[in-house]
Motif scaffolding. Structure first.
Motif, PDB file in Angstrom:
ATOM      1  N   GLN A  18       0.819  -1.208   0.000  1.00  0.00           N
ATOM      2  CA  GLN A  18       0.000   0.000   0.000  1.00  0.00           C
ATOM      3  C   GLN A  18       0.854   1.259   0.000  1.00  0.00           C
ATOM      4  OE1 GLN A  18      -3.288  -0.046  -0.471  1.00  0.00           O
ATOM      5  NE2 GLN A  18      -3.100  -2.269  -0.615  1.00  0.00           N
ATOM      6  N   ASP A  19       1.920   1.213   0.765  1.00  0.00           N
ATOM      7  CA  ASP A  19       2.744   2.407   0.913  1.00  0.00           C
ATOM      8  C   ASP A  19       4.030   2.337   0.096  1.00  0.00           C
ATOM      9  OD1 ASP A  19       0.922   3.517   2.725  1.00  0.00           O
ATOM     10  OD2 ASP A  19       1.773   2.357   4.357  1.00  0.00           O
ATOM     11  N   GLY A  20       4.162   1.291  -0.702  1.00  0.00           N
ATOM     12  CA  GLY A  20       5.353   1.197  -1.523  1.00  0.00           C
ATOM     13  C   GLY A  20       6.537   0.645  -0.760  1.00  0.00           C
ATOM     14  N   PRO A  21       7.757   1.107  -1.066  1.00  0.00           N
ATOM     15  CA  PRO A  21       8.958   0.517  -0.489  1.00  0.00           C
ATOM     16  C   PRO A  21       8.967   0.559   1.031  1.00  0.00           C
ATOM     17  CG  PRO A  21       9.529   1.983  -2.281  1.00  0.00           C
ATOM     18  CD  PRO A  21       8.073   2.190  -1.995  1.00  0.00           C
ATOM     19  N   ASN A  22       9.320  -0.542   1.614  1.00  0.00           N
ATOM     20  CA  ASN A  22       9.454  -0.650   3.061  1.00  0.00           C
ATOM     21  C   ASN A  22      10.854  -1.177   3.340  1.00  0.00           C
ATOM     22  OD1 ASN A  22       9.418  -1.489   5.763  1.00  0.00           O
ATOM     23  ND2 ASN A  22       7.253  -2.039   5.683  1.00  0.00           N
ATOM     24  N   ARG A  23      11.654  -0.416   4.071  1.00  0.00           N
ATOM     25  CA  ARG A  23      13.039  -0.809   4.333  1.00  0.00           C
ATOM     26  C   ARG A  23      13.118  -2.196   4.946  1.00  0.00           C
ATOM     27  NH1 ARG A  23      17.138   2.428   4.596  1.00  0.00           N
ATOM     28  NH2 ARG A  23      17.915   1.328   6.427  1.00  0.00           N
ATOM     29  N   ALA A  24      12.115  -2.550   5.776  1.00  0.00           N
ATOM     30  CA  ALA A  24      12.140  -3.844   6.445  1.00  0.00           C
ATOM     31  C   ALA A  24      12.039  -4.998   5.456  1.00  0.00           C
ATOM     32  CB  ALA A  24      11.004  -3.929   7.462  1.00  0.00           C
ATOM     33  N   ASN A  25      11.484  -4.733   4.273  1.00  0.00           N
ATOM     34  CA  ASN A  25      11.322  -5.783   3.272  1.00  0.00           C
ATOM     35  C   ASN A  25      12.576  -5.985   2.432  1.00  0.00           C
ATOM     36  OD1 ASN A  25       8.703  -6.401   3.993  1.00  0.00           O
ATOM     37  ND2 ASN A  25       7.809  -4.900   2.610  1.00  0.00           N
ATOM     38  N   GLY A  26      13.540  -5.089   2.538  1.00  0.00           N
ATOM     39  CA  GLY A  26      14.793  -5.301   1.839  1.00  0.00           C
ATOM     40  C   GLY A  26      14.971  -4.472   0.586  1.00  0.00           C
ATOM     41  N   PRO A  27      15.947  -4.869  -0.256  1.00  0.00           N
ATOM     42  CA  PRO A  27      16.308  -4.097  -1.446  1.00  0.00           C
ATOM     43  C   PRO A  27      15.169  -3.982  -2.446  1.00  0.00           C
ATOM     44  CG  PRO A  27      18.023  -5.687  -0.909  1.00  0.00           C
ATOM     45  CD  PRO A  27      16.844  -6.018  -0.048  1.00  0.00           C
ATOM     46  N   LEU A  28      15.290  -2.979  -3.319  1.00  0.00           N
ATOM     47  CA  LEU A  28      14.366  -2.776  -4.431  1.00  0.00           C
ATOM     48  C   LEU A  28      15.126  -3.050  -5.722  1.00  0.00           C
ATOM     49  CD1 LEU A  28      12.917   0.715  -3.362  1.00  0.00           C
ATOM     50  CD2 LEU A  28      12.233  -1.549  -2.548  1.00  0.00           C
ATOM     51  N   ALA A  29      14.442  -3.629  -6.694  1.00  0.00           N
ATOM     52  CA  ALA A  29      15.036  -3.861  -8.015  1.00  0.00           C
ATOM     53  C   ALA A  29      14.354  -2.950  -9.018  1.00  0.00           C
ATOM     54  CB  ALA A  29      14.875  -5.319  -8.421  1.00  0.00           C
ATOM     55  N   LEU A  30      15.100  -2.528 -10.033  1.00  0.00           N
ATOM     56  CA  LEU A  30      14.581  -1.600 -11.040  1.00  0.00           C
ATOM     57  C   LEU A  30      15.058  -2.037 -12.416  1.00  0.00           C
ATOM     58  CD1 LEU A  30      13.304   1.134 -11.964  1.00  0.00           C
ATOM     59  CD2 LEU A  30      15.521   2.195 -11.430  1.00  0.00           C
ATOM     60  N   ILE A  31      14.122  -2.078 -13.370  1.00  0.00           N
ATOM     61  CA  ILE A  31      14.467  -2.408 -14.747  1.00  0.00           C
ATOM     62  C   ILE A  31      13.550  -1.620 -15.671  1.00  0.00           C
ATOM     63  CG2 ILE A  31      12.884  -4.395 -14.900  1.00  0.00           C
ATOM     64  CD1 ILE A  31      15.165  -5.840 -16.486  1.00  0.00           C
ATOM     65  N   GLY A  32      14.040  -1.221 -16.824  1.00  0.00           N
ATOM     66  CA  GLY A  32      13.194  -0.444 -17.725  1.00  0.00           C
ATOM     67  C   GLY A  32      13.729  -0.430 -19.146  1.00  0.00           C
ATOM     68  N   ALA A  33      12.839  -0.687 -20.098  1.00  0.00           N
ATOM     69  CA  ALA A  33      13.225  -0.723 -21.509  1.00  0.00           C
ATOM     70  C   ALA A  33      12.789   0.543 -22.221  1.00  0.00           C
ATOM     71  CB  ALA A  33      12.592  -1.938 -22.190  1.00  0.00           C
ATOM     72  N   GLY A  34      13.702   1.113 -22.986  1.00  0.00           N
ATOM     73  CA  GLY A  34      13.424   2.270 -23.826  1.00  0.00           C
ATOM     74  C   GLY A  34      14.375   2.197 -25.005  1.00  0.00           C
ATOM     75  N   THR A  35      15.167   3.232 -25.218  1.00  0.00           N
ATOM     76  CA  THR A  35      16.211   3.179 -26.242  1.00  0.00           C
ATOM     77  C   THR A  35      17.168   2.033 -25.945  1.00  0.00           C
ATOM     78  OG1 THR A  35      16.018   5.574 -26.512  1.00  0.00           O
ATOM     79  CG2 THR A  35      17.971   4.517 -27.444  1.00  0.00           C
ATOM     80  N   GLY A  36      17.447   1.827 -24.658  1.00  0.00           N
ATOM     81  CA  GLY A  36      18.247   0.699 -24.183  1.00  0.00           C
ATOM     82  C   GLY A  36      17.508  -0.012 -23.071  1.00  0.00           C
ATOM     83  N   LEU A  37      18.217  -0.836 -22.308  1.00  0.00           N
ATOM     84  CA  LEU A  37      17.629  -1.514 -21.157  1.00  0.00           C
ATOM     85  C   LEU A  37      18.371  -1.081 -19.903  1.00  0.00           C
ATOM     86  CD1 LEU A  37      15.618  -3.631 -20.040  1.00  0.00           C
ATOM     87  CD2 LEU A  37      17.437  -5.332 -20.310  1.00  0.00           C
ATOM     88  N   GLY A  38      17.697  -0.313 -19.060  1.00  0.00           N
ATOM     89  CA  GLY A  38      18.304   0.160 -17.822  1.00  0.00           C
ATOM     90  C   GLY A  38      18.025  -0.802 -16.688  1.00  0.00           C
ATOM     91  N   VAL A  39      19.032  -1.003 -15.844  1.00  0.00           N
ATOM     92  CA  VAL A  39      18.908  -1.896 -14.700  1.00  0.00           C
ATOM     93  C   VAL A  39      19.595  -1.256 -13.504  1.00  0.00           C
ATOM     94  CG1 VAL A  39      19.534  -4.150 -13.743  1.00  0.00           C
ATOM     95  CG2 VAL A  39      18.831  -3.974 -16.124  1.00  0.00           C
ATOM     96  N   SER A  40      18.931  -1.289 -12.363  1.00  0.00           N
ATOM     97  CA  SER A  40      19.534  -0.758 -11.146  1.00  0.00           C
ATOM     98  C   SER A  40      18.858  -1.406  -9.955  1.00  0.00           C
ATOM     99  CB  SER A  40      19.394   0.771 -11.088  1.00  0.00           C
ATOM    100  OG  SER A  40      20.067   1.298  -9.955  1.00  0.00           O
ATOM    101  N   GLY A  41      19.191  -0.917  -8.797  1.00  0.00           N
ATOM    102  CA  GLY A  41      18.583  -1.385  -7.569  1.00  0.00           C
ATOM    103  C   GLY A  41      18.849  -0.383  -6.472  1.00  0.00           C
ATOM    104  N   LEU A  42      18.192  -0.569  -5.344  1.00  0.00           N
ATOM    105  CA  LEU A  42      18.331   0.341  -4.215  1.00  0.00           C
ATOM    106  C   LEU A  42      18.487  -0.504  -2.961  1.00  0.00           C
ATOM    107  CD1 LEU A  42      18.284   3.456  -4.143  1.00  0.00           C
ATOM    108  CD2 LEU A  42      15.887   3.340  -3.468  1.00  0.00           C
ATOM    109  N   LEU A  43      19.604  -0.313  -2.263  1.00  0.00           N
ATOM    110  CA  LEU A  43      19.898  -1.108  -1.079  1.00  0.00           C
ATOM    111  C   LEU A  43      19.700  -0.273   0.185  1.00  0.00           C
ATOM    112  CD1 LEU A  43      23.233  -2.776  -2.276  1.00  0.00           C
ATOM    113  CD2 LEU A  43      20.879  -3.534  -2.671  1.00  0.00           C
ATOM    114  N   PRO A  44      18.961  -0.787   1.188  1.00  0.00           N
ATOM    115  CA  PRO A  44      18.790  -0.038   2.434  1.00  0.00           C
ATOM    116  C   PRO A  44      20.088  -0.013   3.226  1.00  0.00           C
ATOM    117  CG  PRO A  44      17.758  -2.201   2.603  1.00  0.00           C
ATOM    118  CD  PRO A  44      18.237  -2.068   1.184  1.00  0.00           C
TER     119      PRO A  44
END
Length: 333
Positions: free
Chosen positions: A136-162
Motif C-alpha cells: 500500500q505504501d510502496g517501499p518498506n526498508r524492512a522488506n529489503g532491497p528494491l530492483a529496477l528495470i526499464g526498456a526504452g532506447t536501451g535496457l536500464g537496470v539498477s537497484g536500491l539497497l537499504p
C-alpha cells in the motif's frame, strides 16, 4: 564543498533519444519548467543545456545534476546509444557551474523510488505479494532491497539497497548487457537470429526499442513473411491492434523481460519490490498484465514462492522521476 541551499540548480534526465530538463529554484524545491529536447537536434550536451536555459528563460545555475543513460566512470562520458561525449570537468567549467554531478540515469531513477506517489505507480495485475509485503505504501526498508528495470532506447537496470543507518544506496551497474537466455525452442531460434546479427546477444538486444524491432523482423523472417518498415512504437501499436507478428514480437519482448527481471530480483534479494520503468512497458497497459511477463518472472523452480511474494510495480509517472533522483544527489553529497 558547501553550497548555498537557496542556489538554483539544473536537473536533467538524458536518454539515448530525449533529454528531459527541469529547473529547481533551491534545495527541496519542486522541479519546474520541464522541457523535453530531442538529443538528435543538438550536436553536444552543452548546446542542449544552453538551449533549455534559453527556452525557459532561466539564468545559468550554480549547480547541476545530470542523470545519463550510460556508465559513469571517471571524467570522460561517452553515451552508449547516442553520439554525445564529454568531459565532466570541462562541461562544469564551460557552463560556469560551481558543482556538476553526473550519474547513471537508472541509479537516479532508483533514488526516486521511495518517493513515488501512489498515482505514479501501479501494482501489476495478478500480483499477490506475501501478507508482510507493504504494497500500500510502496517501499518498506524492512522488506529489503528494491530492483529496477526499464526498456526504452536501451535496457536500464539498477537497484536500491537499504543502508544500516537509514537512507538508501543506488546501484550503478550495466545489467542490461547480461547474456540473454532462451526458455524454449522458439526463443532459441530467435536468439540464434539475433546472434547472427550482433554476436553477443545481451538482454538489451531484445528488450529495448531496437530489440523489439529485431524480434519482429526475426519472427517475420522465420515465417517467410515480409516485415513492415516499422519502428518500436509502430510495432507496439500494431500489436495492441492484433497484428499477428507484431503481437508475437511484443509477447516475446514481455516474456524475455520477465526472465531477466526475475533474475535481477533473485540476485538483489529484492523483497522490497521490483519496479518497471522505461518508455515502453508503461504504455502497454492491460496487454502487459496479461502477457507472459508475470509467469516468467516467477518461473524459477524452487524459488517460485519467493518471487511470488515480491510486489511488481509499473512506474506511470508523467514527469521523469529520475529528475528527483538527480536532485537527491545534490542534497546528499
Amino acid at each position: 564543498m558547501s553550497h548555498d541551499p537557496h542556489a538554483p540548480r539544473l536537473l536533467a534526465d538524458i536518454g539515448g533519444t530525449n533529454a528531459r530538463f527541469a529547473w529547481q529554484a533551491g534545495s527541496g524545491a519542486t522541479p519546474e519548467a520541464l522541457q523535453t529536447l530531442p538529443c538528435a537536434d543538438y550536436a553536444t550536451l552543452e548546446l542542449a543545456m544552453q538551449a533549455y536555459l534559453e527556452r525557459v528563460q532561466r539564468p545559468r545555475p550554480l549547480l547541476a545534476a545530470l542523470a545519463i543513460a550510460n556508465p559513469v566512470h571517471g571524467d570522460r562520458v561517452r553515451m552508449t546509444n547516442h553520439h554525445w561525449s564529454f568531459s565532466i570537468a570541462e562541461l562544469r567549467q564551460r557552463m560556469g557551474l560551481q558543482r556538476l554531478e553526473v550519474l547513471n540515469d537508472f541509479a537516479a531513477l532508483a533514488l526516486a523510488l521511495p518517493d513515488l506517489l501512489p498515482s505514479e505507480k501501479r501494482l501489476l495485475a495478478g500480483c499477490n505479494p506475501a501478507p508482510d509485503a507493504d504494497v500500500q505504501d510502496g517501499p518498506n526498508r524492512a522488506n529489503g532491497p528494491l530492483a529496477l528495470i526499464g526498456a526504452g532506447t536501451g535496457l536500464g537496470v539498477s537497484g536500491l539497497l537499504p543502508l544500516p543507518n537509514g537512507g538508501w544506496l543506488p546501484i550503478a551497474g550495466e545489467g542490461g548487457h547480461v547474456t540473454l537466455a532462451a526458455s524454449n525452442a522458439r526463443e532459441q531460434q530467435v536468439l540464434e537470429a539475433l546472434q547472427q546479427r550482433h554476436g553477443h546477444v545481451s538482454a538489451e538486444r531484445a528488450i529495448s526499442g531496437a530489440g523489439l524491432v529485431d524480434l519482429y523482423q526475426a519472427l517475420c523472417r522465420a515465417e517467410a513473411s515480409q516485415p513492415h518498415d516499422w519502428g518500436a512504437a509502430e510495432i507496439s501499436v500494431a500489436a495492441l491492434q492484433g497484428h499477428t507478428q507484431a503481437r508475437a514480437a511484443l509477447e516475446l519482448f514481455c516474456a524475455f523481460l520477465g526472465t531477466v527481471a526475475g533474475n535481477l530480483a533473485l540476485t538483489l534479494g529484492a523483497r522490497g519490490g521490483l519496479y518497471i520503468g522505461g518508455g515502453i512497458v508503461p504504455k502497454l497497459g492491460a496487454f502487459f498484465d496479461q502477457s507472459a511477463f508475470r509467469e516468467r518472472f516467477v518461473a524459477k523452480g524452487r524459488f517460485r514462492a519467493y518471487l511470488e511474494s515480491i510486489p511488481v510495480w509499473v512506474i506511470v509517472a508523467e514527469q521523469s522521476p529520475a529528475l528527483r533522483g538527480a536532485a537527491r544527489v545534490l542534497e546528499r553529497l
